[in-house]
Scaffold this active site. Structure first.
Site, PDB file in Angstrom:
ATOM      1  N   THR A   1       5.010 -15.731 -45.784  1.00 33.20           N
ATOM      2  CA  THR A   1       6.115 -15.078 -45.082  1.00 33.20           C
ATOM      3  C   THR A   1       6.457 -15.731 -43.753  1.00 33.20           C
ATOM      4  O   THR A   1       5.577 -16.252 -43.055  1.00 33.20           O
ATOM      5  CB  THR A   1       5.763 -13.596 -44.811  1.00 33.20           C
ATOM      6  OG1 THR A   1       6.684 -13.068 -43.857  1.00 33.20           O
ATOM      7  CG2 THR A   1       4.361 -13.433 -44.261  1.00 33.20           C
TER       8      THR A   1
ATOM      9  N   TYR B   1      -0.173  -7.616 -40.221  1.00 30.62           N
ATOM     10  CA  TYR B   1       0.388  -8.108 -41.500  1.00 30.62           C
ATOM     11  C   TYR B   1       0.513  -9.634 -41.470  1.00 30.62           C
ATOM     12  O   TYR B   1       0.080 -10.329 -42.396  1.00 30.62           O
ATOM     13  CB  TYR B   1       1.760  -7.461 -41.736  1.00 30.62           C
ATOM     14  CG  TYR B   1       2.582  -8.108 -42.828  1.00 30.62           C
ATOM     15  CD1 TYR B   1       2.330  -7.840 -44.172  1.00 30.62           C
ATOM     16  CD2 TYR B   1       3.607  -9.003 -42.517  1.00 30.62           C
ATOM     17  CE1 TYR B   1       3.082  -8.443 -45.177  1.00 30.62           C
ATOM     18  CE2 TYR B   1       4.367  -9.606 -43.517  1.00 30.62           C
ATOM     19  CZ  TYR B   1       4.095  -9.328 -44.842  1.00 30.62           C
ATOM     20  OH  TYR B   1       4.844  -9.935 -45.831  1.00 30.62           O
TER      21      TYR B   1
HETATM   22  P1  NDP Z   1       7.436  -4.525 -51.797  1.00 28.58           P
HETATM   23  O1  NDP Z   1       6.847  -3.754 -50.671  1.00 28.58           O
HETATM   24  O2  NDP Z   1       8.747  -4.095 -52.382  1.00 28.58           O
HETATM   25  O3  NDP Z   1       6.392  -4.572 -53.005  1.00 28.58           O
HETATM   26  C1  NDP Z   1       5.022  -4.705 -52.755  1.00 28.58           C
HETATM   27  C2  NDP Z   1       4.259  -4.512 -54.057  1.00 28.58           C
HETATM   28  O4  NDP Z   1       2.863  -4.517 -53.737  1.00 28.58           O
HETATM   29  C3  NDP Z   1       4.549  -3.174 -54.759  1.00 28.58           C
HETATM   30  O5  NDP Z   1       4.497  -3.374 -56.150  1.00 28.58           O
HETATM   31  C4  NDP Z   1       3.372  -2.325 -54.305  1.00 28.58           C
HETATM   32  O6  NDP Z   1       3.031  -1.273 -55.181  1.00 28.58           O
HETATM   33  C5  NDP Z   1       2.256  -3.371 -54.316  1.00 28.58           C
HETATM   34  N1  NDP Z   1       1.118  -2.885 -53.540  1.00 28.58           N
HETATM   35  C6  NDP Z   1       1.117  -2.455 -52.258  1.00 28.58           C
HETATM   36  N2  NDP Z   1      -0.105  -2.044 -51.911  1.00 28.58           N
HETATM   37  C7  NDP Z   1      -0.883  -2.204 -53.013  1.00 28.58           C
HETATM   38  C8  NDP Z   1      -2.244  -1.950 -53.304  1.00 28.58           C
HETATM   39  N3  NDP Z   1      -3.059  -1.411 -52.414  1.00 28.58           N
HETATM   40  N4  NDP Z   1      -2.709  -2.249 -54.536  1.00 28.58           N
HETATM   41  C9  NDP Z   1      -1.878  -2.773 -55.466  1.00 28.58           C
HETATM   42  N5  NDP Z   1      -0.582  -3.021 -55.273  1.00 28.58           N
HETATM   43  C10 NDP Z   1      -0.104  -2.747 -54.053  1.00 28.58           C
HETATM   44  O7  NDP Z   1       7.513  -6.045 -51.331  1.00 28.58           O
HETATM   45  P2  NDP Z   1       8.557  -7.196 -51.733  1.00 28.58           P
HETATM   46  O8  NDP Z   1       8.796  -7.130 -53.187  1.00 28.58           O
HETATM   47  O9  NDP Z   1       9.679  -7.156 -50.783  1.00 28.58           O
HETATM   48  O10 NDP Z   1       7.726  -8.492 -51.371  1.00 28.58           O
HETATM   49  C11 NDP Z   1       6.893  -9.143 -52.328  1.00 28.58           C
HETATM   50  C12 NDP Z   1       5.841  -9.970 -51.612  1.00 28.58           C
HETATM   51  O11 NDP Z   1       6.492 -10.960 -50.812  1.00 28.58           O
HETATM   52  C13 NDP Z   1       4.946  -9.193 -50.667  1.00 28.58           C
HETATM   53  O12 NDP Z   1       3.678  -9.785 -50.704  1.00 28.58           O
HETATM   54  C14 NDP Z   1       5.589  -9.402 -49.305  1.00 28.58           C
HETATM   55  O13 NDP Z   1       4.619  -9.264 -48.299  1.00 28.58           O
HETATM   56  C15 NDP Z   1       6.092 -10.818 -49.455  1.00 28.58           C
HETATM   57  N6  NDP Z   1       7.258 -11.173 -48.668  1.00 28.58           N
HETATM   58  C16 NDP Z   1       8.379 -10.410 -48.743  1.00 28.58           C
HETATM   59  C17 NDP Z   1       9.514 -10.773 -48.055  1.00 28.58           C
HETATM   60  C18 NDP Z   1      10.756  -9.962 -48.102  1.00 28.58           C
HETATM   61  O14 NDP Z   1      11.631 -10.174 -47.235  1.00 28.58           O
HETATM   62  N7  NDP Z   1      10.949  -9.084 -49.072  1.00 28.58           N
HETATM   63  C19 NDP Z   1       9.533 -12.011 -47.244  1.00 28.58           C
HETATM   64  C20 NDP Z   1       8.302 -12.760 -47.292  1.00 28.58           C
HETATM   65  C21 NDP Z   1       7.220 -12.352 -47.981  1.00 28.58           C
HETATM   66  P3  NDP Z   1       3.671   0.216 -54.997  1.00 28.58           P
HETATM   67  O15 NDP Z   1       5.033   0.143 -55.613  1.00 28.58           O
HETATM   68  O16 NDP Z   1       2.717   1.063 -55.753  1.00 28.58           O
HETATM   69  O17 NDP Z   1       3.705   0.486 -53.532  1.00 28.58           O
HETATM   70  P1  GDR Z   2      10.368  -7.328 -41.186  1.00 31.42           P
HETATM   71  O1  GDR Z   2      11.441  -6.343 -41.842  1.00 31.42           O
HETATM   72  O2  GDR Z   2       9.501  -6.662 -40.205  1.00 31.42           O
HETATM   73  O3  GDR Z   2      11.141  -8.525 -40.731  1.00 31.42           O
HETATM   74  O4  GDR Z   2       9.457  -7.675 -42.449  1.00 31.42           O
HETATM   75  P2  GDR Z   2      12.028  -4.952 -41.371  1.00 31.42           P
HETATM   76  O5  GDR Z   2      13.266  -4.779 -42.172  1.00 31.42           O
HETATM   77  O6  GDR Z   2      11.019  -3.863 -41.410  1.00 31.42           O
HETATM   78  O7  GDR Z   2      12.394  -5.202 -39.827  1.00 31.42           O
HETATM   79  C1  GDR Z   2      13.338  -6.204 -39.441  1.00 31.42           C
HETATM   80  C2  GDR Z   2      13.633  -6.050 -37.947  1.00 31.42           C
HETATM   81  O8  GDR Z   2      14.377  -4.857 -37.739  1.00 31.42           O
HETATM   82  C3  GDR Z   2      13.848  -4.180 -36.609  1.00 31.42           C
HETATM   83  N1  GDR Z   2      14.160  -2.755 -36.692  1.00 31.42           N
HETATM   84  C4  GDR Z   2      13.716  -1.897 -37.616  1.00 31.42           C
HETATM   85  N2  GDR Z   2      12.934  -2.095 -38.698  1.00 31.42           N
HETATM   86  C5  GDR Z   2      12.683  -1.021 -39.501  1.00 31.42           C
HETATM   87  N3  GDR Z   2      11.958  -1.200 -40.603  1.00 31.42           N
HETATM   88  N4  GDR Z   2      13.165   0.235 -39.210  1.00 31.42           N
HETATM   89  C6  GDR Z   2      13.951   0.475 -38.117  1.00 31.42           C
HETATM   90  O9  GDR Z   2      14.373   1.596 -37.879  1.00 31.42           O
HETATM   91  C7  GDR Z   2      14.256  -0.649 -37.279  1.00 31.42           C
HETATM   92  N5  GDR Z   2      14.998  -0.797 -36.167  1.00 31.42           N
HETATM   93  C8  GDR Z   2      14.942  -2.077 -35.813  1.00 31.42           C
HETATM   94  C9  GDR Z   2      12.348  -4.479 -36.693  1.00 31.42           C
HETATM   95  O10 GDR Z   2      11.731  -4.200 -35.451  1.00 31.42           O
HETATM   96  C10 GDR Z   2      12.382  -5.941 -37.078  1.00 31.42           C
HETATM   97  O11 GDR Z   2      12.542  -6.738 -35.952  1.00 31.42           O
HETATM   98  C11 GDR Z   2      10.027  -7.938 -43.720  1.00 31.42           C
HETATM   99  C12 GDR Z   2       9.022  -7.495 -44.787  1.00 31.42           C
HETATM  100  O12 GDR Z   2       9.634  -7.588 -46.048  1.00 31.42           O
HETATM  101  C13 GDR Z   2       7.788  -8.366 -44.773  1.00 31.42           C
HETATM  102  O13 GDR Z   2       6.960  -8.037 -45.887  1.00 31.42           O
HETATM  103  C14 GDR Z   2       8.228  -9.825 -44.877  1.00 31.42           C
HETATM  104  O14 GDR Z   2       7.113 -10.663 -44.840  1.00 31.42           O
HETATM  105  C15 GDR Z   2       9.203 -10.169 -43.741  1.00 31.42           C
HETATM  106  O15 GDR Z   2      10.321  -9.306 -43.855  1.00 31.42           O
HETATM  107  C16 GDR Z   2       9.693 -11.598 -43.844  1.00 31.42           C
END
Ligand code: NDP
Ligand code: GDR
Length: 344
Positions: free
Chosen positions: A127, A151
């Site tokens: 990430t 994280y």
């Molecule tokens: P989500 O939060 O949508 O999905 C996370 C998944 O992990 C879900 O299936 C969740 O299951 C599972 N999970 C969480 N905790 C556990 C646990 N204790 N045991 C087993 N499974 C678990 O994430 P995204 O799909 O957005 O992201 C996918 C991956 O990519 C993640 O590793 C994230 O950190 C990483 N990532 C995401 C980015 C983004 O912008 N979306 C950017 C960069 C990296 P459940 O549904 O049961 O909660």
């Molecule tokens: P991020 O995503 O922390 O970048 O992680 P998120 O959407 O939670 O926050 C993005 C930015 O928005 C600001 N923010 C808020 N965020 C949330 N969630 N709720 C609020 O009310 C709010 N107001 C302002 C945050 O402070 C932050 O700066 C996501 C996740 O998908 C990670 O798993 C992944 O690795 C990174 O993107 C890349």
């Protein structure tokens, strides 16, 4: 027929990646954690939950024996490790659980691959949060890391372990450093989906006002469906490697708020500063967004913008969807869901 394990199939990326792999003719084994009620709505939205080549497997990420049994039984060609405690905000409250799931979860899979079959190809979901307090603009594969949350620290461990197993044991382990990617399947706690769902509710008269934290944070937001293609391409490449996937455009949370309201036909203007900043609906004069300090984080990542040129050169990967298209798609999906009386 190729076999792939996708951990975290119930999440945003897991669902899109499973759809892509099924389309390519894979046998897909999607892992989920046991909960008292099932959480398959994303697979249902994509219409893949009953696909004959999709197999749902209960799997505990924190259990080494569970990884060994699962991989031994399935004998996959590829493993995509997407499961994680992925919410940055929660990682400050649950740093140890985040380390176990998000960090050690990858170690259990890599160890199982090493023991059972080092030819299995492995994708680690790294990430842009690893860049944290950024050391260069834009960020690319060789930019030094400086994570700003438990994280980000846990992900950095998994990232380096993937590289270490590649170098130590010749395992095909690739790490995708993905910048934020969003979609109508994004969880509602993440800021883009929180905004589009709230905007839809405000438009339909179901909510008065949206509450947010830091509006100044800048993110490089892309479309999740474009990004899972990049994951797939990384495991088809000749060599394992590390790749940044990003759009190379950055906008503030405030910009995304404006864009989402506009997508629902509401023009807003911002007034005030810091915790007193609000967004006003210019047609009605009502406050539709205010700040709530509880959404601020102990340490923030201020600015992310990625350079995806390595992925373009080696994999031929490019994002296909711009932020306006993405935001509009999310607003329309949330308007549809809220009109129909349900929203996940
Ligand atoms: P989500 O939060 O949508 O999905 C996370 C998944 O992990 C879900 O299936 C969740 O299951 C599972 N999970 C969480 N905790 C556990 C646990 N204790 N045991 C087993 N499974 C678990 O994430 P995204 O799909 O957005 O992201 C996918 C991956 O990519 C993640 O590793 C994230 O950190 C990483 N990532 C995401 C980015 C983004 O912008 N979306 C950017 C960069 C990296 P459940 O549904 O049961 O909660
Ligand atoms: P991020 O995503 O922390 O970048 O992680 P998120 O959407 O939670 O926050 C993005 C930015 O928005 C600001 N923010 C808020 N965020 C949330 N969630 N709720 C609020 O009310 C709010 N107001 C302002 C945050 O402070 C932050 O700066 C996501 C996740 O998908 C990670 O798993 C992944 O690795 C990174 O993107 C890349």
């Amino acid at each position: 027929m190729k076999k792939a394990i996708v951990t975290g199939i119930t999440g945003q990326d897991g669902a899109y990646l499973a759809e892509l792999l099924l389309d390519k003719g894979y046998e897909v084994y999607g892992t989920f954690r046991r909960t008292s009620s099932v959480n398959f709505w994303r697979m249902e939205e994509l219409g893949i939950e009953n696909h004959p080549n999709l197999h749902l497997v209960e799997y505990d990420l924190t259990d080494q024996a569970s990884a060994i049994h699962m991989i031994n039984r399935i004998q996959p060609d590829e493993i995509y490790n997407l499961a994680a405690q992925s919410f940055v905000g929660v990682s400050f409250e649950q740093p140890l659980a985040t380390a176990h799931i998000t960090g050690l979860g990858a170690a259990h899979l890599l160890e199982a691959i090493r023991i059972i079959n080092p030819k299995i190809r492995f994708y680690q979901a790294s990430t842009s949060e690893m860049f944290g307090k950024v050391q260069a603009i834009p960020q690319k594969e060789d930019t030094p890391f400086y994570p700003r949350s438990p994280y980000g620290v846990a992900k950095l461990y998994a990232h380096w372990l993937t590289i270490n197993y590649r170098e130590s044991y010749d395992i095909f382990g690739s790490s995708g450093i993905l910048f934020n990617h969003e979609s109508p399947l994004r969880g509602r706690e993440f800021v883009t989906r929180k905004i589009t769902d709230s905007v839809a509710k405000i438009k339909l008269g179901k909510l008065d006002c949206l509450e947010l934290g830091n509006l100044d944070a800048k993110r490089d937001w892309g479309f999740a469906k474009d990004y899972v293609e990049g994951m797939y391409l990384m495991l088809q490449a000749e060599q394992p490697d590390t790749f940044v996937l990003a759009t190379n455009r950055t906008e503030t949370v405030r910009d995304f708020v404006t864009m989402a309201f506009k997508g629902a036909g509401i023009a807003v203007e911002f007034k005030g500063h810091d915790i007193n900043e609000v967004a006003i609906d210019t047609a009605t004069g009502k406050t539709v967004m205010r700040i709530n300090e509880k959404f601020h984080r102990p340490a923030e990542v201020d600015l992310l913008i990625g350079d995806p040129s390595h992925a373009k050169n080696v994999l031929g990967w490019e994002p296909k969807t711009n932020l306006e298209q993405l935001c509009q798609m999310m607003v329309e999906a949330d308007l549809r869901r809220n009109e129909a009386g349900f929203s996940f």
